[in-house]
Write a protein that holds these residues in place. Structure first.
Motif, PDB file in Angstrom:
ATOM      1  N   GLY A 135       0.824  -1.204   0.000  1.00  0.00           N
ATOM      2  CA  GLY A 135       0.000   0.000   0.000  1.00  0.00           C
ATOM      3  C   GLY A 135       0.853   1.247   0.000  1.00  0.00           C
ATOM      4  O   GLY A 135       2.075   1.195   0.165  1.00  0.00           O
ATOM      5  N   PHE A 136       0.207   2.411  -0.245  1.00  0.00           N
ATOM      6  CA  PHE A 136       0.819   3.717   0.060  1.00  0.00           C
ATOM      7  C   PHE A 136       1.895   4.140  -0.931  1.00  0.00           C
ATOM      8  O   PHE A 136       2.483   5.184  -0.788  1.00  0.00           O
ATOM      9  CB  PHE A 136       1.351   3.615   1.500  1.00  0.00           C
ATOM     10  CG  PHE A 136       2.188   4.697   2.080  1.00  0.00           C
ATOM     11  CD1 PHE A 136       1.706   5.999   2.197  1.00  0.00           C
ATOM     12  CD2 PHE A 136       3.462   4.411   2.592  1.00  0.00           C
ATOM     13  CE1 PHE A 136       2.483   6.984   2.804  1.00  0.00           C
ATOM     14  CE2 PHE A 136       4.234   5.387   3.190  1.00  0.00           C
ATOM     15  CZ  PHE A 136       3.745   6.679   3.295  1.00  0.00           C
ATOM     16  N   GLN A 137       2.178   3.301  -1.962  1.00  0.00           N
ATOM     17  CA  GLN A 137       3.284   3.656  -2.850  1.00  0.00           C
ATOM     18  C   GLN A 137       2.944   3.464  -4.316  1.00  0.00           C
ATOM     19  O   GLN A 137       2.059   2.684  -4.668  1.00  0.00           O
ATOM     20  CB  GLN A 137       4.514   2.811  -2.526  1.00  0.00           C
ATOM     21  CG  GLN A 137       4.292   1.311  -2.633  1.00  0.00           C
ATOM     22  CD  GLN A 137       5.578   0.532  -2.327  1.00  0.00           C
ATOM     23  OE1 GLN A 137       6.315   0.173  -3.209  1.00  0.00           O
ATOM     24  NE2 GLN A 137       5.818   0.305  -1.045  1.00  0.00           N
ATOM     25  N   ARG A 150       0.272  10.091   4.412  1.00  0.00           N
ATOM     26  CA  ARG A 150       0.028   9.209   5.554  1.00  0.00           C
ATOM     27  C   ARG A 150      -1.376   8.613   5.486  1.00  0.00           C
ATOM     28  O   ARG A 150      -2.339   9.306   5.176  1.00  0.00           O
ATOM     29  CB  ARG A 150       0.207   9.955   6.885  1.00  0.00           C
ATOM     30  CG  ARG A 150       1.597  10.476   7.178  1.00  0.00           C
ATOM     31  CD  ARG A 150       2.671   9.412   7.165  1.00  0.00           C
ATOM     32  NE  ARG A 150       2.443   8.256   8.011  1.00  0.00           N
ATOM     33  CZ  ARG A 150       2.841   8.138   9.284  1.00  0.00           C
ATOM     34  NH1 ARG A 150       3.491   9.116   9.852  1.00  0.00           N
ATOM     35  NH2 ARG A 150       2.600   7.018   9.956  1.00  0.00           N
ATOM     36  N   GLY A 151      -1.475   7.340   5.750  1.00  0.00           N
ATOM     37  CA  GLY A 151      -2.767   6.650   5.687  1.00  0.00           C
ATOM     38  C   GLY A 151      -3.160   6.248   4.277  1.00  0.00           C
ATOM     39  O   GLY A 151      -4.267   5.767   4.040  1.00  0.00           O
ATOM     40  N   GLY A 207     -10.543  14.849  10.106  1.00  0.00           N
ATOM     41  CA  GLY A 207      -9.688  14.230  11.113  1.00  0.00           C
ATOM     42  C   GLY A 207     -10.031  12.828  11.562  1.00  0.00           C
ATOM     43  O   GLY A 207      -9.314  12.267  12.382  1.00  0.00           O
ATOM     44  N   ALA A 208     -11.110  12.220  11.056  1.00  0.00           N
ATOM     45  CA  ALA A 208     -11.402  10.832  11.438  1.00  0.00           C
ATOM     46  C   ALA A 208     -10.490   9.935  10.607  1.00  0.00           C
ATOM     47  O   ALA A 208     -10.801   9.577   9.481  1.00  0.00           O
ATOM     48  CB  ALA A 208     -12.865  10.504  11.156  1.00  0.00           C
ATOM     49  N   ASN A 209      -9.325   9.604  11.191  1.00  0.00           N
ATOM     50  CA  ASN A 209      -8.319   8.953  10.333  1.00  0.00           C
ATOM     51  C   ASN A 209      -8.586   7.483  10.074  1.00  0.00           C
ATOM     52  O   ASN A 209      -7.734   6.762   9.571  1.00  0.00           O
ATOM     53  CB  ASN A 209      -6.909   9.173  10.889  1.00  0.00           C
ATOM     54  CG  ASN A 209      -6.783   8.667  12.308  1.00  0.00           C
ATOM     55  OD1 ASN A 209      -7.796   8.379  12.948  1.00  0.00           O
ATOM     56  ND2 ASN A 209      -5.583   8.554  12.803  1.00  0.00           N
ATOM     57  N   VAL A 210      -9.787   7.021  10.371  1.00  0.00           N
ATOM     58  CA  VAL A 210     -10.127   5.629  10.082  1.00  0.00           C
ATOM     59  C   VAL A 210     -10.053   5.360   8.579  1.00  0.00           C
ATOM     60  O   VAL A 210      -9.767   4.239   8.158  1.00  0.00           O
ATOM     61  CB  VAL A 210     -11.511   5.263  10.694  1.00  0.00           C
ATOM     62  CG1 VAL A 210     -12.628   6.089  10.106  1.00  0.00           C
ATOM     63  CG2 VAL A 210     -11.795   3.780  10.553  1.00  0.00           C
ATOM     64  N   LEU A 211     -10.258   6.370   7.757  1.00  0.00           N
ATOM     65  CA  LEU A 211     -10.103   6.218   6.302  1.00  0.00           C
ATOM     66  C   LEU A 211      -9.361   7.420   5.724  1.00  0.00           C
ATOM     67  O   LEU A 211      -9.563   8.556   6.155  1.00  0.00           O
ATOM     68  CB  LEU A 211     -11.465   6.112   5.613  1.00  0.00           C
ATOM     69  CG  LEU A 211     -12.192   4.771   5.715  1.00  0.00           C
ATOM     70  CD1 LEU A 211     -13.552   4.872   5.036  1.00  0.00           C
ATOM     71  CD2 LEU A 211     -11.392   3.629   5.116  1.00  0.00           C
TER      72      LEU A 211
END
Ligand code: ADP
Ligand code: ASP
Ligand code: MG
Length: 419
Positions: A135-137, A150-151, A207-211
């Protein structure tokens, strides 16, 4: 037979036992007869630790090198998960963002995905393999490695689900679904059975970093069936994210989030004349500084000047400091004041459209707790108030109570979703 994309976050792959647990969740889906593509985040706090390491070397790491460094976290978890799946007798192969064909824009540390060449993933699926993707890349021109912010693994998962025309994208996390507020802070927050794309998008943005917000954006755009569920409670349905048409909007506020990642900047005594705000915000944009809330005060003295206040991300403070002198030059401010002691408290709900009085109720609630509001911003389905950081929990609890966001635990819904 369908195709399901599953994503497992850092806590779900934090150690070898948890990686074996993830392998079981993957196989459970495979046993239902579906093709499975799995996206993984870095193990536990790996990404934070890599950032700390870079800071021990330099205060201003080069963003290209930062992406090379941070991308390594996901490589560890993807290979270990592929091994764990292979160990059970199923066949898995891990792919980096580049190998998975994830092309991004030429921008480091927060690149957007441009397109995905799915041919290699499809080839492996046709060989009956479970494909595990970092993920993330992704990669940009010159095959340089990029990361998505991030996330961002959530966004990798949804983007892959859309590109592969998957039947569903399941985001597995350390919570059982999306709650009315962060369940780690507000213990009485309620789990939502479903939430609309728009509401989830706003909640994620505030700010709800769940997603990761961009994952919800992509799901909405492609009408991708998406849900959040626990990797430790595989028989619970979790929370479905769906189109607003499918929902009954019987309450004005669906959720609340607190964001302590911002800084308030006040540019004092800017001459009140056309073009000054444009000059200021153009300069910020040129330096890739994203601004969230903005307030310009009324001219309040004989000097015919305004204060312009705005918020930026704490992680952009270094960039901001590097252009402080330039700001002073172009708008001739008397002072630039930086306030880090803030939290943005937001309420979100599609049901607030055409329902007057929600903002008043929010401000009343904060006032009754003696909490001063420093800035306000709104959208059609969101109201945000910036307050002193020490009031974060008090404000959240009071607002949860007033808007009916807390209460008895809702029973888990067992079973699985049809494709
Ligand atoms: P992952 O590593 O699985 O991606 P994250 O830490 O990114 O997990 O996101 C999960 C966390 O999001 C939870 O542990 C929870 O504290 C936080 N969170 C914030 N707001 C909410 C909310 N409204 N519902 C559920 N979780 C939330
Ligand atoms: N590992 C990255 C992070 O910690 C991406 C992610 O977890 O989604 O931000
Ligand atoms: Mg996450």
């Amino acid at each position: 037979m369908g195709l399901v994309v599953q994503k497992f976050g850092g806590t779900s792959v934090a150690d070898s036992e948890k990686i074996k647990n993830v392998a079981n969740a993957v196989i459970k889906e495979k046993k239902l007869g579906n093709d499975v593509v799995v996206v993984v985040s870095a193990m536990g706090h790996t990404t934070d630790n890599l950032i700390k390491l870079s800071q021990e070397i330099t205060v201003a790491p080069d963003s290209r090198e930062m992406d090379v460094l941070l991308s390594t976290g996901e490589l560890i978890s993807m290979s270990l998960l592929a091994m764990a799946i292979n160990e059970t007798g199923y066949n898995a192969i891990s792919l980096t963002g580049y190998q998975a064909g994830i092309k991004t824009e030429n921008c480091h540390t927060h690149a957007r995905i441009l397109n995905i060449n799915t041919s290699r993933i499809k080839r492996h699926l046709s060989e009956n393999k479970i494909v595990v993707v970092a993920g993330f890349q992704g990669f940009c021109d010159d095959c340089d490695i990029t990361t998505l912010g991030r996330g961002g693994s959530d966004t990798t998962a949804v983007a892959l689900a859309c590109a592969l025309n998957a039947d569903r994208c399941d985001i597995y996390s350390d919570v059982e679904g999306v709650y009315t507020a962060d369940p780690r802070v507000i213990k009485t927050a309620k789990k939502l059975k479903e939430i609309s794309y728009d509401e989830m998008l706003e909640l994620a943005r505030v700010g709800a970093n769940v997603l990761h917000p961009r994952s919800v954006e992509a799901a909405k755009l492609n009408n991708m069936k998406m849900r959040v569920r626990s990797s430790f409670k595989l028989d619970d349905l979790g929370t479905l994210i769906i189109g607003v048409d499918d929902m009954e909007l019987n309450k004005p506020v669906t959720g609340l989030a607190c964001d302590t990642s911002q800084v308030r900047i006040v540019i004092c005594d800017v001459e009140d004349k056309p073009g000054n705000a444009a000059k200021l915000f153009n300069l910020l944009a040129e330096h890739d500084l994203s601004v969230d809330m903005i307030i310009q005060s009324y001219a309040r003295n004989m000097k015919n000047t305004n204060d312009i206040a705005f918020t930026i991300s704490k992680s952009d403070m270094q960039k901001f400091n590097s252009i402080k002198d330039k700001i002073n030059q172009i708008v001739n401010a008397s002072n630039i004041f930086v306030d880090e002691d803030i939290v943005k408290v937001s309420i979100v709900g599609a049901g607030m459209i055409d329902r007057p009085g929600i903002a008043a109720k929010m401000f009343d609630t904060l006032a009754s707790e003696n909490i001063n509001i420093k800035m306000i911003s709104t959208s059609e389905i969101k109201i945000s108030c910036l307050v002193e950081k020490k009031y974060s929990e008090l404000a959240a609890k009071a607002l949860c109570s007033v808007f009916n966001l807390d209460g008895a635990k809702v029973a888990d819904v067992k079973g699985d979703l049809p494709l």
